[in-house]
Structure formats: C-alpha cells, structure tokens
Design an enzyme around this catalytic site. Structure first.
Site, PDB file in Angstrom:
ATOM      1  N   GLY A   1       0.743  -1.626   0.062  1.00 25.03           N
ATOM      2  CA  GLY A   1       0.262  -0.245  -0.036  1.00 25.03           C
ATOM      3  C   GLY A   1       0.693   1.142   0.053  1.00 25.03           C
ATOM      4  O   GLY A   1       0.429   2.074   0.245  1.00 25.03           O
ATOM      5  N   CYS A   2       2.229   0.881  -0.481  1.00 31.45           N
ATOM      6  CA  CYS A   2       2.875   2.206  -0.094  1.00 31.45           C
ATOM      7  C   CYS A   2       2.854   2.677  -1.843  1.00 31.45           C
ATOM      8  O   CYS A   2       3.737   2.125  -1.941  1.00 31.45           O
ATOM      9  CB  CYS A   2       4.725   2.189  -0.032  1.00 31.45           C
ATOM     10  SG  CYS A   2       5.483   3.128   0.015  1.00 31.45           S
ATOM     11  N   ILE A   3       2.606   3.563  -2.245  1.00 30.41           N
ATOM     12  CA  ILE A   3       2.157   4.401  -3.362  1.00 30.41           C
ATOM     13  C   ILE A   3       3.404   5.266  -3.899  1.00 30.41           C
ATOM     14  O   ILE A   3       3.585   6.044  -2.607  1.00 30.41           O
ATOM     15  CB  ILE A   3       0.720   4.784  -3.457  1.00 30.41           C
ATOM     16  CG1 ILE A   3       0.034   3.334  -3.108  1.00 30.41           C
ATOM     17  CG2 ILE A   3       0.624   5.297  -5.163  1.00 30.41           C
ATOM     18  CD1 ILE A   3      -1.736   3.693  -2.565  1.00 30.41           C
TER      19      ILE A   3
END
Lengths: 98, 110, 120
Positions: free
Chosen positions: B108-110
């Site tokens: 979820g690290c964009i």
C-alpha cells in the site's frame, strides 16, 4: 494406480470421483487436497470407507503449511516429497484428478 | 544488484531493497541508511528496530498511518505522529525506514 | 468523502490458489482509504484463519500472522460462518484471530447491508 488429488472436497468433486473409480491402488492428497484427511471434516467418513481397498497418503509439507498436521484422520499415511517420488515410481500409472 | 560491507555481500532489488530479509544486520542497515542519506541516530534506530519487530510479529511492513499509531502506543505520543517520523525519514518513514530495516516495500506504499 | 461499507468475501483455502493472499493485501491497502471494511470467511475460506500454519517446507511465504495486524488497520469486523466451520471439523478456538461466528443466514444479512462486496 496412484490417484493424486489437489483440491478440497468442496472445491471440486475430484476426491469422490477418484474414490468411486479407484479399484485398488493409492490416493495421494496434496496441496488443498490434504484438508480431506482432517478429523471432523465432512469427507472423513468417505475416506475411511475407502481405506479397506485403497491406501491413503497425504503430503506432510502441505499439512504443515495449512496448520492441520496435528489433526490427521487415523489410517492416513504422511509422506514427504521423497515419499511422493517413491509413490510415483512404484505405481505403474498415475492420474492427477484435476 | 547489491552492495558489500566488511566483505559480506547483500543482494538488493532494482529499488535498493534487500532481497533476503534474513541477510540483514546492523552493518547492512548502516549502509542502506548511507545510501538514503540518513544520518542514523538512536531515534532512527528505535524506529528501524520497531519496524523489524512489527514485521517479525505480523509478516508485513505497516502502512504509515498504522506505523504512527503503533509507535505512539509503544514509544509514546510525542513519537507517534507523522511530523516526528518525517523529520527522521524525510522521504517517507514507511519507505525509507523499511528499506534501512531490510524489509520489503510496504504494502500500500504508493 | 462519504464512507461506504465494503465487505471482502473469502471462499478459498490459502496457498492452493492466490485468492486468500490477494484479498488480504487489498484489504490492507484499502484500509488507507478509511472506509467501513469487514471480512467474511465462508466455505473453504474459513481455512485461511486456521491456527498453526507453517509454510516453510512448501517454500511459500505464510500469512497467518498478518491477520493479526488487521486490528491495527481498523479492520475488526471478521465474520466466519458456523456451517462452514462445522463441516470442516473446526471451531472458533481453532482460529488465529478473534472472530464473530454467525449463521449463513446472518452472513447473508451482513452482505445485503454492504455498498460494495468484493469476492475472493
């Protein structure tokens, strides 16, 4: 013949088909197929019924991965990958019930 | 790809993250921090070690929001806020601190 | 942004297919959007939560422990259906995280109350 099952009895009717067809020989449960060999599972009775005519095996690493190694149905033999290879070699034919 | 510290080789992916989390040791952490331009202090190591503990418990690197909340719970509210963490790791605490800790890029690290 | 009710419905056993892991990852990513998220475990999906998974020998990364992080992500509504547990010889004590055990009929009502249902 060696019959290999890799899905749960709910996912696919492969185990039942194999149990009904197999005339002697062995059943090897691998991957999600190993759940069929756990105590209290709805498929347990069908598996036990077949034990007189068929030898039932389950792959140990797949039982452990799914956290069910400690609730194996009585009469089922656990094998490792080496035992898997031996079973394939020992049997004249081999069928994966996909 | 990779780097070497004290004669030991560490394999990294194309973004510089360690390929094998088990390779990690403090020397690797120090070198990864250098590559990120982070001067490691006790406070930096505190966050890095927190991430390593979190990963060993849950097998994931937490999202920033989760990290700040969990750090606040464990290390005190003065540290459980994104301002504190961004001061330590300006390019993103999850991204930079995870890399230094030898963890994969956070989900979820964009 | 209005908050919507999202339910992730899990019906597959872990490791045999990629569905269980994909679902978990989407839940964790989606948690950043601060929606009202719940997870349902039914049919073979209940196996995902079976305690004591050790995947070392099959060379696949295990993710049983990751369900424990859901609480940190504010995903606390985990529904498991009783009928599926019973058919598999399992009870809530066999599961790795606290869940709400419900009947299939109750599960259906929860599904009906959602804005979005995602199936895995």
């Amino acid at each position: 013949m060696l019959n290999i099952i890799n899905k749960t009895p709910w996912d696919r009717p492969a185990l039942d088909a194999a149990l009904q067809c197999a005339d002697g020989g062995s059943i090897l449960l691998i991957e999600d197929g190993v759940y069929a060999a756990t105590r209290g599972s709805a498929s347990e009775a069908r598996l036990k019924d077949a034990m007189g005519r068929l030898k039932i095996y389950a792959l140990g690493p797949d039982l452990e991965a799914r956290g069910v190694a400690d609730r194996l149905t009585e009469g089922v033999t656990v094998v490792g990958y080496d035992g898997f290879v031996d079973l394939v070699a020992e049997n004249k034919t081999c069928q994966s019930w996909l | 790809m990779g780097f070497e510290v004290n004669g030991k080789t560490y394999e990294t992916d194309e973004e510089g993250y360690l390929v094998n989390i088990t390779d990690w040791d403090e020397a690797a952490g120090g070198e990864l921090a250098k590559q990120e331009g982070i001067p490691m202090s006790e406070s930096h190591w505190e966050v890095v070690n927190f991430l390593r503990d979190y990963y060993s418990e849950f097998q994931i690197a937490p999202a920033v929001r989760v990290l700040t909340k969990a750090i606040g719970k464990k290390l005190g509210p003065e540290k459980g806020n994104s301002q504190y963490l961004y001061e330590l790791f300006p390019y993103g605490p999850a991204k930079q601190a995870c890399k230094i800790a030898g963890l994969p890029k956070p989900t979820g690290c964009i | 942004m209005t908050i919507k009710k999202f339910m992730f419905v899990n019906r597959k056993a872990p490791y045999g297919t990629i569905y269980a892991l994909e679902s978990l990852e989407v839940v964790l990513i989606g948690a950043a959007f601060e929606q009202d998220v719940s997870m349902a475990f039914t049919d073979d999906g209940v196996y995902q939560l079976k305690k004591g998974q050790n995947t070392k020998a099959i060379g696949i990364k295990g993710f049983e422990k990751t369900y424990g992080a859901l609480e940190d992500y504010d995903v606390t509504k985990l529904y498991v259906d009783q009928e599926s547990l019973t058919a598999r010889g399992l009870t809530a004590e066999d599961l790795c995280v606290p869940v709400e055990v419900v009947s299939r009929a109750e599960l259906g009502k929860h599904m009906e109350a959602q804005d979005v249902v995602l199936s895995f």
